[in-house]
Write an enzyme that holds these catalytic residues in place. Structure first.
Site, PDB file in Angstrom:
ATOM      1  CG  ASP A   3      -9.536   0.546   5.162  1.00 15.33           C
ATOM      2  OD1 ASP A   3      -9.196   0.023   4.393  1.00 15.33           O
ATOM      3  OD2 ASP A   3      -8.627   0.519   6.392  1.00 15.33           O
ATOM      4  CE  LYS A  26      -4.066  -2.259   2.448  1.00 14.02           C
ATOM      5  NZ  LYS A  26      -4.738  -2.584   3.580  1.00 14.02           N
ATOM      6  CD  GLN A  53      -3.415  -4.271   6.789  1.00  9.18           C
ATOM      7  OE1 GLN A  53      -3.838  -3.159   6.087  1.00  9.18           O
ATOM      8  NE2 GLN A  53      -3.789  -5.374   6.050  1.00  9.18           N
TER       9      GLN A  53
HETATM   10  N1  GUN Z   1      -6.688  -6.131   6.064  1.00 10.91           N
HETATM   11  C1  GUN Z   1      -7.180  -6.889   5.301  1.00 10.91           C
HETATM   12  N2  GUN Z   1      -7.702  -6.117   4.171  1.00 10.91           N
HETATM   13  C2  GUN Z   1      -7.706  -4.838   4.672  1.00 10.91           C
HETATM   14  C3  GUN Z   1      -8.051  -3.652   4.463  1.00 10.91           C
HETATM   15  O1  GUN Z   1      -8.656  -3.397   3.259  1.00 10.91           O
HETATM   16  N3  GUN Z   1      -8.153  -2.660   5.254  1.00 10.91           N
HETATM   17  C4  GUN Z   1      -7.451  -2.863   6.461  1.00 10.91           C
HETATM   18  N4  GUN Z   1      -7.483  -1.573   7.230  1.00 10.91           N
HETATM   19  N5  GUN Z   1      -7.126  -3.988   6.719  1.00 10.91           N
HETATM   20  C5  GUN Z   1      -7.100  -5.101   5.904  1.00 10.91           C
END
Ligand code: GUN
Length: 286
Positions: A121, A54, A98
């Protein structure tokens, strides 16, 4: 093979290139560079890789990316205080904590602490609620990616029957709402649905988000249907696979996303899009 392959990698690359251009334009016009801060609590190896990807993608798009690593034993209060500081920081437009978080930290509490205007998100109940009521919100990245792929492929949704398999807050439920907003007739089904194969067979569009390797068989797919596979699993042979038995389904479907290289790359691309939108809508920008 009769189905058209929907190339998520290529579509994601074009979304990312578009974000890069829009970010450059915003920065040239206003001097603001979008900023994304990703918080990682603990040592989960998969999360570590996701977070690194990311950050890299954000930098490539001209977004200022910061990663904050906290040890697994971080008290909940400390994480909530950090989120409060990021909420107040004008250089931070997007905040992503996350998931999953260690068991002693309440995920819902942390998500609800993030300022809805920085919730790239799209997990905050304010954004989830606005998706239901039709207001401006951040869309969760994976469902947003699914819709972007369908649009890119010019899939007609109006009046069509979309079957969403899976009812998570992150994928199934928001994906269903987005399809509904495009005038599809939507069925949400799940592991306890009676005669799931018959329900899936009624779908002009099938979104598979159950998290079970190759559960949806080719014989469940209506000929010509568009199949979007959100799964990311390992099959008995240890091979990366989706929720759909790809080799069977590709012989029946009209179009299908592969795993890997389908929905996966779209999720990061839409996170960048959301971060750009957060910077565009930042407080004080009018
Ligand atoms: N863990 C797995 N996918 C995601 C996501 O899209 N956002 C977040 N914050 N955690 C994740």
């Amino acid at each position: 093979m009769s189905a058209k392959l929907i190339d998520g990698k290529a579509i994601a690359a074009s979304v990312r290139a578009g974000v890069r251009e829009k970010v450059a334009e915003l920065t040239a016009r206003t001097g603001v560079r979008p900023g994304l801060t990703v918080v990682l609590v603990g040592e989960d190896p998969a999360s570590r890789i996701y977070v690194r990807n990311k950050g890299k993608a954000a930098e490539e798009a001209g977004i200022v990316s910061h990663q904050i690593d906290l040890p697994a034993f971080t008290p909940e209060k400390e994480l909530l205080d950090l989120v409060a500081r990021l909420n107040a920081d004008d250089a931070v437009h997007g905040i992503l904590v996350q998931l999953p978080l260690p068991g002693h930290i309440g995920e819902a509490k942390v998500i609800e602490a993030i300022a809805p205007g920085k919730d790239v998100d799209g997990f905050h109940p304010m954004n989830a609620g606005r998706l239901f009521t039709g207001g401006v919100s951040f869309l969760p990245c994976t469902p947003y990616g699914i819709l972007t792929m369908l649009d890119h492929e010019k899939v007609e949704l109006k009046g069509k029957h979309a079957v969403v398999v899976g009812r998570s807050n992150i994928v199934g439920k928001p994906a269903a709402m987005l399809l509904l907003s495009r005038h599809a007739t939507v069925t949400i089904c799940h592991s306890r649905t009676v005669d799931l194969p018959s329900v899936v067979r009624t779908g002009d569009v099938v979104v598979a988000a159950v998290g079970r390797a190759e559960m949806i068989r080719g014989s469940w797919i209506r000929p010509g249907a568009v199949v979007i596979d959100v799964g990311m699993n390992r099959n008995a042979g240890g091979k990366l696979c989706g929720d759909v038995a790809f080799d069977e389904a590709k012989e029946v479907a009209g179009a299908i996303t592969p795993v890997p290289g389908g929905v996966g790359p779209m999720t990061i691309a839409m996170l960048l899009q959301n971060t750009y939108e957060a910077a565009l809508r930042r407080p004080g920008s009018g």
